[in-house]
Design an enzyme around this catalytic site. Structure first.
Site: not given
Ligand code: EPZ
Length: 430
Positions: A22-23, A117, A122-123, A305, A397
């Site tokens: 999915k991702n 979710c 999630r900024p 995840d 989803r």
């Molecule tokens: C992706 O989310 C996945 N979603 C998530 O899967 C997954 O948990 C996550 O990556 C981590 O592997 C999709 O790909 C659609 P991140 P993403 O940016 O990209 C912080 C599922 O179950 N952060 O890697 O949003 C953030 O808050 C979902 O399929 C910032 O601070 O995750 C988090 O603490 C849930 N600023 C960390 O980084 C930013 O600009 C990792 O987030 C971006 C992120």
């Protein structure tokens, strides 16, 4: 409201075939609009987030032809709108990929701030930092990101945190920026590599995906391609834990074992037998499984995840396990639901201390998010008696044919839409 109802106690036995990731698909489908040629994407998972994404792509004017349940043809030549305002799209996190794709191709984008979710704040500050570094002007107006650039010029970008979304998003925009872009501290997840490989199949020049430094040389335009999505690492891990928690014996097929190494290692540590094949992994659960400690980390660490799924498995293991959630600040909400089934877990901040219990008793629980929902289902399959899991829209989803795949492994589970249907299930299940 649809819910899953199940009667626990059956070890899961047999074979399950994993769907596309999915991702990876969410990034790839958005990137597909960056060319005016036809793009065919295969091995798409038929799940709600993907279907919402395809609707949004169609809404901005791209043509979307479903060739079959898992294959789609996209053509972005007729896109007339760089403002993505789709009330569904606000509900999925991946809406932010439209910024990178449209900014890269049209130097302009207006996209609602992401939903997704509720597992933490999630900024998307790192995404915006990357776009600004490439020369875009970014503002946030009326709940949407508004991005414009006269030109996008390659830059040296350091991501303060390892972020899957920011890595993919900036990589997309940089493929059509002038000159060279370096992304440091990049995410290395399999789906990041899959999006990079997809973009390269469209004529992009991306090197180093899968390491923490990605180098991109901008190209003038991208061309059409045909591409097949990699198998879903997290769906595979979920079924691996389902085999472990029900003490079953499941061959998880159509996987890339290397992507599952952290999960295989931990299931082996607790006493399961894990056997790797070229494109499959077999997990044999054991009557006695033991405690271990988990710390979720960016790939190749243990995936966040998979945190709910391994936690419910450890809740039925002997001894005390400690699970530390290092990625998101609010990803243990499901523990209160699991307590209704008899688990013994204390959560302090981002650490869960799990005292294994002998067994769960069935209960009515609510899915708080996608992965926790799946974890509560596999916990119900290991419980004594009946369990109902509400809010299964979250699960749909990200998991294709979840109950069908579980039933094929011997699970006694149904999707029901009323108390009457639930009663009928209980009568039939005995
Ligand atoms: C992706 O989310 C996945 N979603 C998530 O899967 C997954 O948990 C996550 O990556 C981590 O592997 C999709 O790909 C659609 P991140 P993403 O940016 O990209 C912080 C599922 O179950 N952060 O890697 O949003 C953030 O808050 C979902 O399929 C910032 O601070 O995750 C988090 O603490 C849930 N600023 C960390 O980084 C930013 O600009 C990792 O987030 C971006 C992120």
């Amino acid at each position: 409201m649809e819910q899953y109802i199940m009667k626990g106690g059956n070890p899961l036995v047999g074979e399950v075939t994993i769907s596309g990731a999915k991702n990876a698909a969410l990034g790839i489908l958005t990137a597909a609009v960056m060319t005016d040629d036809d793009v065919v994407v295969e091995n798409l998972p038929d799940v709600r987030d993907i279907n919402v994404m395809l609707e949004a792509i169609q809404e901005i004017g791209a043509s979307v032809t479903r060739i079959d349940r898992h294959t789609v043809r996209i053509n972005g030549s007729e896109i007339g709108e760089v403002s993505v305002d789709d009330e569904y799209i606000r509900r999925i996190r991946a809406s932010y990929y439209f910024i990178g794709a449209l900014l890269g191709k049209y130097k302009s984008a207006q996209v609602p701030l992401p939903g997704g979710c509720n597992i933490g704040s999630r900024p998307i500050d790192l995404h915006l930092k990357g776009f600004r570094a490439l020369g875009a002007e970014i503002t946030v107006e009326r709940g949407a990101v508004v991005a414009h650039a006269i030109d996008l010029v390659g830059a040296h970008i350091y991501l303060d945190k390892v972020s899957v979304g920011a890595t993919i998003n900036v990589m997309m925009a940089a493929t059509l920026a002038e000159g060279r872009t370096i992304i440091e501290n990049a995410a290395k997840e399999p789906h990041v590599v899959d999006v990079a490989n997809f973009l390269n199949s469209m004529g992009a020049n991306i090197k180093g995906a899968g390491t923490d430094i990605i180098r991109i040389r901008g190209v003038r335009k991208l061309h059409g391609t045909e591409y097949s999505i990699i198998p879903d690492q997290i769906e595979a891990g979920t079924f691996m834990c389902a085999a472990a928690i029900t003490r079953g014996d499941v061959m998880v097929k159509n996987v890339i074992p290397k992507h599952l190494e952290a999960i295989s290692a931990k299931l082996t540590e607790i006493g399961c037998e894990v056997i790797e094949f070229d494109d499959a992994v077999r997990v044999v659960g054991k009557p006695s499984q033991y405690h271990t400690n988990i710390n979720t980390l960016p790939y190749p660490g243990f995936p966040t995840d998979m945190q709910p799924q391994i936690t419910v498995t450890l809740a039925l293991a002997r001894g005390t396990s400690i699970v530390t959630e290092s990625i998101f600040e609010n990803r243990f909400k499901y523990v209160d639901e699991l307590a209704r089934m008899g688990s013994n877990i204390k959560v302090e901040g981002n650490v869960a201390v799990i005292d294994g219990v002998k067994g769960f008793s069935g209960a009515s629980v609510n899915a708080p998010d996608l992965r926790a929902g799946a974890a509560l289902v596999i916990a119900g399959l290991a419980a004594d008696g009946y369990t109902t899991v509400d809010e299964i829209g979250y699960i749909q989803r990200g998991y294709e044919c979840f109950e069908e795949k579980l039933k094929a492994l011997g699970a006694v589970i149904e999707k029901v839409d009323s108390e009457k249907e639930a009663q009928k299930f209980k009568l039939q299940a005995g």
